[in-house]
Design an enzyme around this catalytic site. Sequence first.
Site, PDB file in Angstrom:
ATOM      1  N   ARG A  82       0.710  -1.077   0.213  1.00 39.21           N
ATOM      2  CA  ARG A  82      -0.033  -0.066  -0.109  1.00 39.21           C
ATOM      3  C   ARG A  82       0.846   1.100   0.088  1.00 39.21           C
ATOM      4  O   ARG A  82       1.678   1.220   0.791  1.00 39.21           O
ATOM      5  CB  ARG A  82      -0.878  -0.021   1.163  1.00 39.21           C
ATOM      6  CG  ARG A  82      -1.609   1.215   1.510  1.00 39.21           C
ATOM      7  CD  ARG A  82      -3.137   1.445   1.182  1.00 39.21           C
ATOM      8  NE  ARG A  82      -3.524   2.756   1.322  1.00 39.21           N
ATOM      9  CZ  ARG A  82      -4.508   3.111   2.295  1.00 39.21           C
ATOM     10  NH1 ARG A  82      -4.687   2.080   3.025  1.00 39.21           N
ATOM     11  NH2 ARG A  82      -4.837   4.101   2.307  1.00 39.21           N
ATOM     12  N   ARG A  91      -6.604   1.504  -3.857  1.00 36.75           N
ATOM     13  CA  ARG A  91      -5.414   0.659  -2.869  1.00 36.75           C
ATOM     14  C   ARG A  91      -5.774  -0.685  -2.883  1.00 36.75           C
ATOM     15  O   ARG A  91      -6.604  -1.485  -3.108  1.00 36.75           O
ATOM     16  CB  ARG A  91      -5.798   1.294  -1.385  1.00 36.75           C
ATOM     17  CG  ARG A  91      -7.221   0.916  -0.869  1.00 36.75           C
ATOM     18  CD  ARG A  91      -8.324   2.087  -1.086  1.00 36.75           C
ATOM     19  NE  ARG A  91      -7.873   3.424  -0.948  1.00 36.75           N
ATOM     20  CZ  ARG A  91      -8.073   4.110   0.393  1.00 36.75           C
ATOM     21  NH1 ARG A  91      -8.481   3.287   1.308  1.00 36.75           N
ATOM     22  NH2 ARG A  91      -7.652   5.280   0.652  1.00 36.75           N
ATOM     23  N   ASP A  94      -6.698  -1.659   2.579  1.00 36.30           N
ATOM     24  CA  ASP A  94      -7.003  -0.745   3.245  1.00 36.30           C
ATOM     25  C   ASP A  94      -7.655  -1.369   4.460  1.00 36.30           C
ATOM     26  O   ASP A  94      -8.319  -2.377   4.452  1.00 36.30           O
ATOM     27  CB  ASP A  94      -8.273   0.343   2.963  1.00 36.30           C
ATOM     28  CG  ASP A  94      -8.405   1.375   3.833  1.00 36.30           C
ATOM     29  OD1 ASP A  94      -7.571   1.863   4.617  1.00 36.30           O
ATOM     30  OD2 ASP A  94      -9.702   1.682   4.050  1.00 36.30           O
ATOM     31  N   ASP A  96      -9.171  -0.664   8.275  1.00 38.78           N
ATOM     32  CA  ASP A  96      -9.697   0.326   9.364  1.00 38.78           C
ATOM     33  C   ASP A  96     -10.133  -0.387  10.590  1.00 38.78           C
ATOM     34  O   ASP A  96     -10.692  -1.406  10.415  1.00 38.78           O
ATOM     35  CB  ASP A  96     -10.810   1.143   8.581  1.00 38.78           C
ATOM     36  CG  ASP A  96     -10.317   1.833   7.610  1.00 38.78           C
ATOM     37  OD1 ASP A  96      -9.294   2.374   7.656  1.00 38.78           O
ATOM     38  OD2 ASP A  96     -11.195   2.181   6.646  1.00 38.78           O
TER      39      ASP A  96
END
Length: 163
Positions: A82, A91, A94, A96
């Site tokens: 990334r 991307r 990712d 989160d």
Amino acid sequence: MQAFLGLGSNMGSRLEALQRALDLLSTEAGIRVQRCSRVWETDPVGGPEQDDFLNVVLEIDTDLTPHDLLAACNRVEAQLGRTRDVHWGPRTIDIDILLIDDLTIADGSLTVPHPRMHERAFVLLPLLELLPDPVLPDGTRLMDVRLPDQPARLAFPPLSIPA
Ligand code: ADP
Ligand code: MG
């Protein structure tokens, strides 16, 4: 602690990137991946014109502090190549942090619950597979949140969780 992570990929081999991220997370010290949602395909929200995402939510069990958990997520993102060039752009992966028990954290580098999670079908749909009636630390019931009108499809086999 129990935590929920949202993973998304919209570049290259998206399904492979999600599986590799799951595998790498489970090799991180202090992280045990317990469950994984189905794989959802969603149209991109915001940012530049870009390809569709594949998204999953993972339930993990962790002994890490929230900031060490964020560092572990960032390490796995880096291992999958990334780069942070275009904000909200495409991307390979990712990761989160959505929820950590019923903690509320808001400092310069980490906000938990993730501030935009209840605006995102690609977070809510997979999270609701794992938690039938999620309640945020401030008492918001995600069941009561109007599901955003974003196209989402189930079209992929589930990921596998390493033994
Ligand atoms: P986004 O996910 O919004 O597209 P990035 O992945 O580039 O953006 O994340 C940018 C920064 O967001 C990370 O470096 C991290 O410090 C911060 N951040 C704040 N809260 C969280 C969270 N709950 N989960 C992951 N990153 C977070
Ligand atoms: Mg992120």
